[in-house]
Enzyme design. Sequence first.
Site, mmCIF file in Angstrom:
data_model
loop_
_atom_site.group_PDB
_atom_site.id
_atom_site.type_symbol
_atom_site.label_atom_id
_atom_site.label_comp_id
_atom_site.label_asym_id
_atom_site.label_seq_id
_atom_site.Cartn_x
_atom_site.Cartn_y
_atom_site.Cartn_z
ATOM 1 N N GLY A 10 83.951 29.283 25.249
ATOM 2 C CA GLY A 10 83.553 29.348 26.658
ATOM 3 C C GLY A 10 82.076 29.667 26.808
ATOM 4 O O GLY A 10 81.353 29.892 25.826
ATOM 5 N N ASN A 32 91.755 27.952 23.103
ATOM 6 C CA ASN A 32 92.690 26.825 23.210
ATOM 7 C C ASN A 32 92.036 25.629 23.897
ATOM 8 O O ASN A 32 92.687 24.609 24.126
ATOM 9 C CB ASN A 32 93.984 27.232 23.944
ATOM 10 C CG ASN A 32 93.760 27.494 25.424
ATOM 11 O OD1 ASN A 32 92.618 27.583 25.875
ATOM 12 N ND2 ASN A 32 94.834 27.632 26.174
ATOM 13 N N ALA A 113 86.876 41.446 28.797
ATOM 14 C CA ALA A 113 86.034 40.880 29.858
ATOM 15 C C ALA A 113 86.786 40.935 31.175
ATOM 16 O O ALA A 113 87.645 40.104 31.460
ATOM 17 C CB ALA A 113 85.675 39.437 29.511
ATOM 18 N N TYR A 144 93.967 34.939 39.413
ATOM 19 C CA TYR A 144 92.864 35.458 38.593
ATOM 20 C C TYR A 144 92.710 36.958 38.822
ATOM 21 O O TYR A 144 92.690 37.739 37.868
ATOM 22 C CB TYR A 144 91.586 34.720 38.979
ATOM 23 C CG TYR A 144 90.380 35.061 38.124
ATOM 24 C CD1 TYR A 144 90.320 34.690 36.786
ATOM 25 C CD2 TYR A 144 89.287 35.735 38.674
ATOM 26 C CE1 TYR A 144 89.195 34.986 36.013
ATOM 27 C CE2 TYR A 144 88.170 36.026 37.910
ATOM 28 C CZ TYR A 144 88.128 35.652 36.576
ATOM 29 O OH TYR A 144 87.009 35.943 35.825
#
Length: 313
Positions: A10, A32, A113, A144
């Site tokens: 990422g 992934n 994070a 989220y």
Amino acid sequence: MHVLVTGAAGFLGSHLTDRLLSEGHSVLGVDNLATGDRENLDHLAHEPRFRFEERDICGAFDPGSVDYVFNFASPASPPEYLRLAIETLRVGSVGTENALEIAHKYGAGFLHASTSECYGDPLVHPQTEEYWGNVNPVGPRSVYDEAKRYAEALVMAYHRSRGVNTHLVRIFNTYGPRLHPSDGRVISNFMMQALEGEPLTVYGNGKQTRSFCYVDDLIEGILRLSRSDEHLPVNIGNPDEFTILECAQAVLEVTGSRSELVFKPLSEDDPTRRKPNIAKARTLLGWEPRIPLREGLAKSLPYFQSKLQVRQS
Ligand code: UDP
């Protein structure tokens, strides 16, 4: 140290991996590739201290002995976590538990994070770590926000009940090279639109605010936190606050673009303002950001220009 980075492909995971390698550590990166991009790690193809495994951390796995775990796996841009709603909830819960089990098994340090989204649409401004937030538990963003809030509870439980040396960073809006050009975030959208000569899409009236941190500043803060004795959440972000209209203006200036603005509907529960109070990071870590928005946008420009070339070819 031998370090496990989840979400290594990422935006933040790849910058963190670079920084750890540059300090002499060895890194196992897993991802992934649901939203991560293998290209972010291409430059490490011949780095003997780096190994990549494509895997979903929601499946149990044992990487062997590690000294530290950085848990950065999660979709993070609003359009992506809305698209990957269940996956986002799973990686914050099951995936994070698996990562914590690894840290527990090997006596490794652990940094998770977390996010300013824990504050939701905040009623306290700027946001201090003591504020519990104003989150809609059933709105579209809840996949989220609540995954990240649950993950914070899980991390604290592993610290309190199992003695794991855990750390929680609440990350505020961050930008820089490797921000995916089509992940739908405001800086990537505006930079690409400005370079393409397309109108900049301002959602709502553009008076909502965000505070943007350049990625190098953020990584420095995160590394300092990982080496500290603090277990409760710490905000890392840049407290310079901009309206989205001001952000659009900065992008137009830095790119030299003459794109117009076009106004689009605001998504549900889009926070009206966001700005970190970083007094805790300043005192505890001696950290504060150094790179102002226009300078950071200028540093990011070559990256977005290269992505424009890819799009046009
Ligand atoms: N936004 C915008 N135009 C875009 C993308 C985002 O006006 O093309 C706004 C969005 O509505 C939000 C802010 O910019 O108020 C930041 O959005 P982003 O998706 O970057 O992250 P968020 O802080 O909402 O997680």
